[in-house]
Motif scaffolding. Structure first.
Motif, short mmCIF file in Angstrom:
data_model
loop_
_atom_site.label_atom_id
_atom_site.label_comp_id
_atom_site.label_asym_id
_atom_site.label_seq_id
_atom_site.Cartn_x
_atom_site.Cartn_y
_atom_site.Cartn_z
N ARG A 3 0.83 -1.21 0.00
CA ARG A 3 0.00 0.00 0.00
C ARG A 3 0.86 1.26 0.00
O ARG A 3 0.36 2.36 0.20
N ILE A 5 2.79 4.50 -0.99
CA ILE A 5 2.55 5.54 -1.99
C ILE A 5 3.83 5.77 -2.79
O ILE A 5 4.91 5.89 -2.22
N TYR A 7 5.54 7.59 -6.65
CA TYR A 7 5.40 8.69 -7.62
C TYR A 7 6.15 8.33 -8.89
O TYR A 7 7.12 7.57 -8.86
N TYR A 27 -10.98 1.22 -5.25
CA TYR A 27 -10.02 2.31 -5.07
C TYR A 27 -9.56 2.89 -6.40
O TYR A 27 -9.37 2.16 -7.38
N LYS A 28 -9.34 4.20 -6.39
CA LYS A 28 -8.73 4.84 -7.56
C LYS A 28 -7.28 4.40 -7.67
O LYS A 28 -6.57 4.30 -6.65
N TYR A 30 -4.90 6.08 -9.29
CA TYR A 30 -4.04 7.25 -9.14
C TYR A 30 -4.57 8.19 -8.04
O TYR A 30 -5.78 8.39 -7.93
N LEU A 31 -3.65 8.74 -7.28
CA LEU A 31 -4.03 9.68 -6.23
C LEU A 31 -3.80 11.11 -6.71
O LEU A 31 -3.66 12.03 -5.91
N THR A 32 -3.71 11.25 -7.99
CA THR A 32 -3.50 12.57 -8.60
C THR A 32 -4.64 12.81 -9.58
O THR A 32 -5.10 11.87 -10.22
N LYS A 54 0.95 10.32 -8.84
CA LYS A 54 1.07 9.59 -7.56
C LYS A 54 0.12 8.41 -7.57
O LYS A 54 -1.01 8.50 -8.08
N ARG A 56 -0.80 4.43 -5.35
CA ARG A 56 -0.55 3.61 -4.16
C ARG A 56 -0.47 2.15 -4.59
O ARG A 56 -1.31 1.67 -5.35
N GLN A 71 8.30 8.84 -1.29
CA GLN A 71 8.03 10.23 -0.92
C GLN A 71 9.31 11.03 -0.70
O GLN A 71 9.43 12.18 -1.14
N ASP B 26 1.40 15.02 1.63
CA ASP B 26 2.70 14.43 1.29
C ASP B 26 3.81 15.44 1.02
O ASP B 26 4.95 15.06 0.78
N VAL B 28 4.15 17.09 -1.56
CA VAL B 28 4.40 17.13 -3.01
C VAL B 28 3.29 17.89 -3.72
O VAL B 28 3.56 18.87 -4.43
N ASN B 29 2.05 17.45 -3.54
CA ASN B 29 0.97 18.11 -4.30
C ASN B 29 -0.40 17.95 -3.63
O ASN B 29 -1.42 18.04 -4.30
N LYS B 58 5.76 15.53 9.28
CA LYS B 58 6.29 14.21 8.89
C LYS B 58 7.65 14.42 8.25
O LYS B 58 7.83 15.33 7.46
N GLU B 229 -9.71 5.66 0.17
CA GLU B 229 -10.21 6.49 -0.92
C GLU B 229 -10.44 7.89 -0.41
O GLU B 229 -11.47 8.17 0.19
N ASN B 231 -9.51 10.96 -2.29
CA ASN B 231 -9.71 12.03 -3.27
C ASN B 231 -11.19 12.31 -3.47
O ASN B 231 -12.02 11.42 -3.41
N THR B 245 -7.85 16.81 -2.32
CA THR B 245 -7.12 16.59 -3.57
C THR B 245 -5.75 16.02 -3.23
O THR B 245 -4.86 16.73 -2.80
N GLY B 246 -5.61 14.74 -3.40
CA GLY B 246 -4.33 14.08 -3.20
C GLY B 246 -4.07 13.60 -1.79
O GLY B 246 -3.52 12.53 -1.59
N THR B 248 -4.18 11.75 1.58
CA THR B 248 -4.69 10.40 1.81
C THR B 248 -5.03 10.20 3.28
O THR B 248 -4.51 10.90 4.15
#
Lengths: 88, 253
Positions: A3, A5, A7, A27-28, A30-32, A54, A56, A71, B26, B28-29, B58, B229, B231, B245-246, B248
């Motif tokens: 699981r 994450i 990139y 689940y999606k 992509y997390l972007t 991104k 997972r 990350q 994170d 990042v974005n 973190k 989930e 997003n 958005t992004g 988690t």
């Protein structure tokens, strides 16, 4: 299934070819999404515009073979002085 | 003003979270926005509001670039008000210039924690935004300690009803992203007093349902979802919607 994450840095055209809303089960993948892709804006003229996506778990099939980053690794890249990774 | 920019709050490390999860940004974005924030401004926030959340950094805190807790953009080309977290110095400060630099801010309005505090535990943050004659100013509390309001008089950021406000947690919309865990996000329709802030802080033990005595938040979100989930749109406990958005959802540890 891991699981963790991860990139990947992909050319803009490659990102445009990916369905960022694709789901695997519930689940999606992509997390972007389009709203939070960061692109390199400080590239040299001969470089391609690239963005960060991104996900997972296991590397999605459409980007198998591309280098993936954890990350800490991607943070080093976006915080470096080159690139100027910004939202589109 | 308390502290003169120095952190004095004591933190109780035995945080008990009633919910199982927290939001991971994170660095990042990732960010979250309040949907239709202008509607909230028009309907609920007469001219002032406050934001409360818990945050734990973190990763390494003394490297990397500055990060963004909070951004309020006013109109397409208007002023941006940001609360920035300087990871190198473990400072929190308010910025009103577009680049998010500290330059325009009096150093006495900087709040400092130790790196260890930022890194190893959840800390409670409240940002109050006061608009209007005699009230204008921004204040940041960390663990109920008051950083002192930034100076300002009159309607510093214009008529709140007539402008398009964009409210974001975790991003400045450009390059400064938050890296850490956030939980129990609440938005209030008024400037919280130091007594209110103390009630919410509750000696370091976050409450998962705030009562009227803690200011009756207009928007309140705890990460109680049980899946990964994150997003998309999420309903808050108060029935409003935030968009994640992004970021988690991760187990509390």
């Amino acid at each position: 299934m891991s699981r963790e994450i991860k990139y990947a840095i992909l050319k803009e055209k490659k990102i445009q070819s990916i369905d960022l809303n694709r789901k695997l089960g519930r689940y999606k993948v992509y997390l972007t999404d389009e709203k939070n892709i960061r692109y390199n804006y400080n590239k040299f003229f001969f470089q391609f515009k690239k963005g960060i996506i991104k996900f997972r778990g296991n590397t999605p099939k459409e980007i198998e073979g591309y280098t993936t980053y954890n990350q800490a690794e991607i943070l080093k890249i976006v915080n470096s002085t080159w690139g100027q990774w910004k939202l589109n | 003003m308390l502290g003169n920019g120095v952190f004095h709050g004591m933190y109780n490390p035995s945080v008990v979270w009633a919910n199982d999860n927290r939001l991971l940004f994170d660095g990042v974005n990732d960010y979250i926005t309040v949907k239709n924030f202008k509607d909230f401004v028009d309907n609920d926030f007469a001219d002032s509001f406050s934001v409360s959340f818990w945050f734990q950094h973190k990763g390494l805190v003394n490297v990397g670039s500055n990060q963004t807790f909070f951004r309020l953009k006013i109109g397409e080309s208007g002023e941006e008000i940001k609360v920035i977290y300087d990871t190198l110095n473990a400072w929190v400060y308010v910025s009103r210039d577009e680049s998010g630099n500290k330059g325009s801010v009096d150093s006495s309005h900087t709040l400092a924690l130790s790196h260890a505090n930022f890194q190893n535990q959840h800390n409670h943050f409240v940002i109050t935004m006061a608009n209007g004659s005699g009230l204008a100013g921004i204040n940041v509390y960390i663990n109920s300690s008051d950083g002192g309001s930034t100076s300002g008089t009159g309607d510093e950021w214009g008529s709140i009803e007539s402008l398009d406000y964009r409210f974001t947690l975790g991003s400045d919309g450009a390059t400064k992203y938050l890296n850490g865990y956030m939980n129990n996000i609440a938005i209030y329709d008024r400037v919280l007093s130091s007594t209110d802030v103390g009630d919410i802080y509750n000696n370091g033990e976050p409450k998962n349902e705030l009562t009227n005595t803690q200011g009756d938040p207009v928007i309140y979100y705890v990460t109680n979802e049980k899946n990964f989930e994150s997003n998309g749109d999420h309903n808050t406990m108060s029935g409003h919607t935030i968009e994640i958005t992004g970021a988690t959802i991760e187990p509390n540890v």
